[in-house]
Design a protein around this motif. Structure first.
Motif, mmCIF file in Angstrom:
data_model
loop_
_atom_site.group_PDB
_atom_site.id
_atom_site.type_symbol
_atom_site.label_atom_id
_atom_site.label_comp_id
_atom_site.label_asym_id
_atom_site.label_seq_id
_atom_site.Cartn_x
_atom_site.Cartn_y
_atom_site.Cartn_z
ATOM 1 N N GLU A 18 0.882 -1.259 0.126
ATOM 2 C CA GLU A 18 -0.120 -0.102 -0.068
ATOM 3 C C GLU A 18 0.799 0.987 -0.066
ATOM 4 N N GLU A 19 1.983 1.073 0.811
ATOM 5 C CA GLU A 19 2.955 2.285 1.041
ATOM 6 C C GLU A 19 3.563 2.625 -0.478
ATOM 7 N N TRP A 23 3.571 5.736 -3.042
ATOM 8 C CA TRP A 23 4.701 6.305 -3.630
ATOM 9 C C TRP A 23 4.882 6.379 -5.258
ATOM 10 N N LEU A 24 4.077 5.392 -5.594
ATOM 11 C CA LEU A 24 4.282 5.371 -7.092
ATOM 12 C C LEU A 24 2.738 6.001 -7.821
ATOM 13 N N ASN A 25 2.014 6.451 -6.853
ATOM 14 C CA ASN A 25 0.721 7.173 -7.159
ATOM 15 C C ASN A 25 -0.174 6.287 -7.979
ATOM 16 N N THR A 26 -0.262 4.830 -7.468
ATOM 17 C CA THR A 26 -0.910 4.018 -8.417
ATOM 18 C C THR A 26 -1.801 3.214 -7.365
ATOM 19 N N SER A 27 -2.449 2.186 -7.852
ATOM 20 C CA SER A 27 -3.439 1.433 -6.611
ATOM 21 C C SER A 27 -2.304 0.246 -6.227
ATOM 22 N N PRO A 28 -2.614 -0.255 -5.276
ATOM 23 C CA PRO A 28 -2.101 -1.471 -4.779
ATOM 24 C C PRO A 28 -2.139 -2.597 -5.527
ATOM 25 N N ARG A 29 -3.272 -2.850 -6.405
ATOM 26 C CA ARG A 29 -3.408 -4.004 -7.269
ATOM 27 C C ARG A 29 -2.378 -3.749 -8.415
ATOM 28 N N HIS A 54 14.729 2.192 -2.647
ATOM 29 C CA HIS A 54 15.582 2.098 -3.850
ATOM 30 C C HIS A 54 15.170 1.236 -4.926
ATOM 31 N N ASP A 55 14.346 -0.070 -4.534
ATOM 32 C CA ASP A 55 13.892 -0.718 -5.722
ATOM 33 C C ASP A 55 12.860 0.106 -6.521
ATOM 34 N N LEU A 56 12.013 0.837 -5.901
ATOM 35 C CA LEU A 56 11.130 1.614 -6.479
ATOM 36 C C LEU A 56 11.916 2.552 -7.547
ATOM 37 N N ASP A 57 13.052 3.314 -6.808
ATOM 38 C CA ASP A 57 13.485 4.479 -7.684
ATOM 39 C C ASP A 57 14.260 3.579 -8.867
ATOM 40 N N SER A 58 14.736 2.378 -8.625
ATOM 41 C CA SER A 58 15.081 1.707 -9.905
ATOM 42 C C SER A 58 14.046 1.320 -10.768
ATOM 43 N N TYR A 59 12.985 0.916 -10.443
ATOM 44 C CA TYR A 59 11.942 0.494 -11.309
ATOM 45 C C TYR A 59 11.579 1.694 -12.110
ATOM 46 N N VAL A 60 11.230 2.782 -11.617
ATOM 47 C CA VAL A 60 11.015 4.168 -12.294
ATOM 48 C C VAL A 60 11.946 4.592 -13.106
#
Length: 68
Positions: A18-19, A23-29, A54-60
């Motif tokens: 959920e967090e 952070w990504l401004n998307t849905s948990p789904r 860090h993994d979210l940054d890398s994904y983006v």
């Protein structure tokens, strides 16, 4: 007081699905689908799934399209 290891600093904060979605401004789904498709790195702690900032940054960064 527990000691911090170098690897602890690299992980940073562990986010719930959920967090991470917030952070990504998307849905948990959507985040759960990324996890299921193994398109984003995650940690499995028992039954719980956590994602590092860090993994979210890398994904983006990897999803960025420069050739427009």
């Amino acid at each position: 007081m527990p000691r911090e290891r170098a690897s602890d600093k690299e992980l940073g904060r562990l986010l719930t699905v959920e967090e991470a979605a917030e952070w990504l401004n998307t849905s948990p789904r959507f985040v759960r689908r990324l996890i299921f498709e193994r398109r984003i790195a995650f940690l499995k702690l028992g039954r719980h799934v956590r994602i590092t900032e860090h993994d979210l940054d890398s994904y983006v960064r990897n999803c960025r399209v420069n050739d427009l």
